[in-house]
Design an enzyme around this catalytic site. Structure first.
Site, PDB file in Angstrom:
ATOM      1  N   LYS A   1      -9.787 -37.559  34.880  1.00 55.23           N
ATOM      2  CA  LYS A   1     -10.125 -36.962  36.306  1.00 55.23           C
ATOM      3  C   LYS A   1     -10.419 -38.052  37.264  1.00 55.23           C
ATOM      4  O   LYS A   1     -10.091 -37.971  38.352  1.00 55.23           O
ATOM      5  CB  LYS A   1     -11.148 -35.972  35.860  1.00 55.23           C
ATOM      6  CG  LYS A   1     -10.902 -34.823  35.199  1.00 55.23           C
ATOM      7  CD  LYS A   1     -11.798 -33.997  34.739  1.00 55.23           C
ATOM      8  CE  LYS A   1     -11.289 -32.603  33.961  1.00 55.23           C
ATOM      9  NZ  LYS A   1     -12.547 -31.767  33.295  1.00 55.23           N
TER      10      LYS A   1
ATOM     11  N   ASP B   1     -14.879 -26.712  40.135  1.00 55.33           N
ATOM     12  CA  ASP B   1     -14.254 -26.373  38.787  1.00 55.33           C
ATOM     13  C   ASP B   1     -14.264 -24.732  38.827  1.00 55.33           C
ATOM     14  O   ASP B   1     -13.575 -24.257  38.117  1.00 55.33           O
ATOM     15  CB  ASP B   1     -15.343 -26.564  37.566  1.00 55.33           C
ATOM     16  CG  ASP B   1     -14.774 -27.477  36.535  1.00 55.33           C
ATOM     17  OD1 ASP B   1     -13.317 -27.641  36.671  1.00 55.33           O
ATOM     18  OD2 ASP B   1     -15.330 -28.154  35.674  1.00 55.33           O
TER      19      ASP B   1
ATOM     20  N   GLN C   1     -18.937 -31.805  33.095  1.00 56.96           N
ATOM     21  CA  GLN C   1     -17.896 -31.584  31.980  1.00 56.96           C
ATOM     22  C   GLN C   1     -18.598 -30.969  30.978  1.00 56.96           C
ATOM     23  O   GLN C   1     -19.696 -31.045  30.485  1.00 56.96           O
ATOM     24  CB  GLN C   1     -17.503 -32.980  31.493  1.00 56.96           C
ATOM     25  CG  GLN C   1     -16.630 -33.038  30.382  1.00 56.96           C
ATOM     26  CD  GLN C   1     -15.003 -32.492  30.798  1.00 56.96           C
ATOM     27  OE1 GLN C   1     -14.784 -32.912  31.934  1.00 56.96           O
ATOM     28  NE2 GLN C   1     -14.538 -31.860  29.938  1.00 56.96           N
TER      29      GLN C   1
END
Ligand code: NDP
Length: 285
Positions: free
Chosen positions: A53, A120, A97
């Site tokens: 990422k 996200d 994460q």
């Protein structure tokens, strides 16, 4: 029939180029889009995802920063770190994460991320927007799948879409997104009786279960589009999806490989959502 392989890696490179152009425009306006990635603990798979990422952000010229926190960090300290990033003007997107260690309430963490930085797309506000059909930040994996379908000009409207898996991060949002595009959507779970009865009706089959070889050729309608979201590490070290790729590619019309299918697009949509967050910030100023 041998299916066309949907090369997610190659498509991601092309799509990222489009987003890079938007990054360049933002820079001309004095805004450098910034993503903060928080990782807690030492999960090796999470470390690989996070590295990819950050790399994708660099590729398109965005700012990114990694907040590497210890496994035993308290929930309070993690929430404080998120609050600081919520206030940080150089950061437009925040990603935590998953999975998190068990002593941390994942829902509380996701609700703490400012909605305008929730790139996200897991905050309840953005998930609610998905239900209403107007979310700002679609969750990156299903958004990546939708982008692959659109890139390959695979028709969604009126098609039978079957999704195997109902997680909050893949299956459920995928179902809502395809419903929004007027597909007829069925969602299967581990409790579904006779999975094949449903999968064999699918024009578009999206599989996200974490079960290698769950979907075999006899379960797939000839000519169907098969999207394999699963990522499984076998004992011999190989990375495979949830679909028996070799068998199913002889029946399907389109198929994504693992690796090199959905994964690169997930990361691309994270870049996209962060650019949008920065553009919105610019628009609001
Ligand atoms: P979860 O474990 O959260 O969810 C799995 C889902 O699959 C559950 O809804 C479960 O049903 C369902 N399921 C399990 N076994 C069966 C079965 N035999 N038949 C039908 N349904 C079944 O996983 P995630 O959604 O987080 O991830 C799924 C896979 O996708 C994993 O391999 C993960 O690594 C991968 N992944 C890949 C990403 C990418 O970028 N390519 C991003 C995110 C995930 P039930 O609810 O009844 O238990």
């Amino acid at each position: 029939m041998t299916a066309k392989i949907i090369d997610g890696k190659e498509i991601a490179v092309k799509v990222r180029q489009q987003w890079k152009e938007r990054v360049d425009k933002l820079k001309e306006s004095g805004i450098l889009p910034g993503l903060a990635v928080i990782i807690v603990g030492d999960n090796p798979a999470s470390r690989v995802y996070v590295r990819n990422k950050i790399k994708a952000c660099h590729e398109v010229g965005m700012h990114s920063e990694l907040h590497d926190l210890p496994e035993d960090i308290s929930e309070t300290m993690l929430l404080e770190a998120i609050e600081r990033l919520n206030q940080d003007k150089t950061i437009h997107g925040i990603l935590v994460q998953l999975p998190l260690p068990e002593h941390i309430d994942v829902n509380r963490v996701l609700e703490t991320i400012a909605v305008e930085k929730d790139v996200d797309g897991f905050h309840l506000y953005n998930l609610g927007g998905l239900v209403a059909g107007n979310t700002v930040f679609p969750p990156c994996t299903p958004y990546g799948v939708q982008c692959l379908l659109e890139y390959c000009e695979i028709s969604i409207e009126g098609e039978n879409a079957v999704i195997v898996g109902r997680s909050n991060i893949v299956g459920k949002p995928m179902a809502l997104m395809l419903l929004q595009k007027s597909a007829t959507v069925t969602v299967c779970t581990s409790k579904t009786k006779d999975l094949k009865q449903f999968t064999s009706l699918a024009d578009i089959l999206v599989v996200a279960t974490g079960k290698p070889n769950l979907i075999t050729a006899d379960m797939v309608k000839p000519g169907a589009t098969v999207i394999d979201v699963g990522i499984n590490r076998l004992d011999d070290g190989r990375l495979v999806g949830d679909v028996d790729f070799e068998g199913v590619k002889e029946v399907a019309g389109y198929i994504t490989p693992v690796p090199g299918g959905v994964g690169p697009m997930t990361i691309t949509m994270l870049v996209a959502n962060t650019v949008i967050a920065a553009e919105q910030k610019l628009g609001a100023e």
